[in-house]
Design an enzyme around this catalytic site. Sequence first.
Site, short mmCIF file in Angstrom:
data_model
loop_
_atom_site.label_atom_id
_atom_site.label_comp_id
_atom_site.label_asym_id
_atom_site.label_seq_id
_atom_site.Cartn_x
_atom_site.Cartn_y
_atom_site.Cartn_z
N LYS A 96 1.04 -1.30 -0.18
CA LYS A 96 -0.24 -0.37 -0.23
C LYS A 96 1.25 1.27 -0.42
O LYS A 96 1.51 0.85 0.68
CB LYS A 96 -0.78 -0.12 1.08
N ASP A 242 -13.24 0.60 2.20
CA ASP A 242 -12.70 1.65 2.70
C ASP A 242 -13.16 1.23 4.19
O ASP A 242 -12.78 2.90 4.80
CB ASP A 242 -12.76 2.97 2.07
#
Length: 338
Positions: A96, A242
């Site tokens: 990420k 998310d």
Amino acid sequence: MQHLTLTQPDDWHLHLRDGANMASIVKATSRCFARAIIMPNLKIPITTVEQALAYRKQICAIDSRFNPLMTLYLTENTSVDEIAKVKNSKHIVALKYYPANATTNSDSGVKDWHQVSPVLEAMQEYDIPLLIHGEETAPHIDIFDREKVFIEKILERILKHFPKLRVVLEHITTKEAVEYVMNNNLAATITAHHLLMNRNEIFKGGLRPHHYCLPVLKREEHRQALLQAATSGNPKFFLGTDSAPHAQSAKESMCCCAGIYTAPAALELYAEAFEQVQALDKLEGFASFYGADFYHLPRNTQTITLEKRTWQMPTHFEFGEEKVIPLRAGTDIYWVQN
Ligand code: DOR
Ligand code: ZN
């Protein structure tokens, strides 16, 4: 349509936190999703395979039927050796990229992408996906333009240098991002909250901290573009909630943390958004097929059924010693998982 049966979905972008806070959070997702990509932005970021495997163990101890797909947090100190370890680990699927200081716990993120160039090269070679939080953080950039500027200034260059790197632009929020994804070699996740809300929701009748997330909600025209992309059947766009729980005290504070907690009704909220544009028939591809295909993982074989029935989201959930407030707290949700 009153019932909707789907192949069991996966969540391709999820925050679970850790320790005592995590107990109720994991089950909110595993009640519905078979797998999820677990974000590594803990207070002490998950930067090594060893840390990721230890974190995974904690998650599996809460629900052993759930399959957490782990990620490493890319820093300017990440080594090429670590990437080789990722390649050999079946539980770690991606890295990420947080631009430094873009969001929650991102201070160890990337300041200058050239510094991570050797790592990106290795990821390209080993075919390990890079998941990007796409926001330019320079303080003079208007907060509503951060995504667009990141695409022009950083993402475009990364893709040019690494044309075979597999990239996901996470939680896209703008029509510019939709267009960029359609025309270039990358995929994108879209959240339920960006499909359901525009930026007016941050200020409706007063300041609404529980509607503050990053990237921040945008204008209605952008929401419309996201809805169109998500329901288009284009496999470049897939589900990533998310879902990002924070303690109530951290949200309702002088300096509110970014993050919206959607997990308790995530798929139900996506169904609501897809129904708005008469596209419920497109939900299965978006929620259950395209993400698995992108990650080269098998599609799930179980099914789940959603029913069109109104229920009330609880006002809060336990979060360690505190509480977390979900999206739609105390108000109506129109679909329910059977
Ligand atoms: O709203 C957000 N919350 N956006 C992010 O990028 C991070 C997340 C979090 O971890 O709280
Ligand atoms: Zn996130």
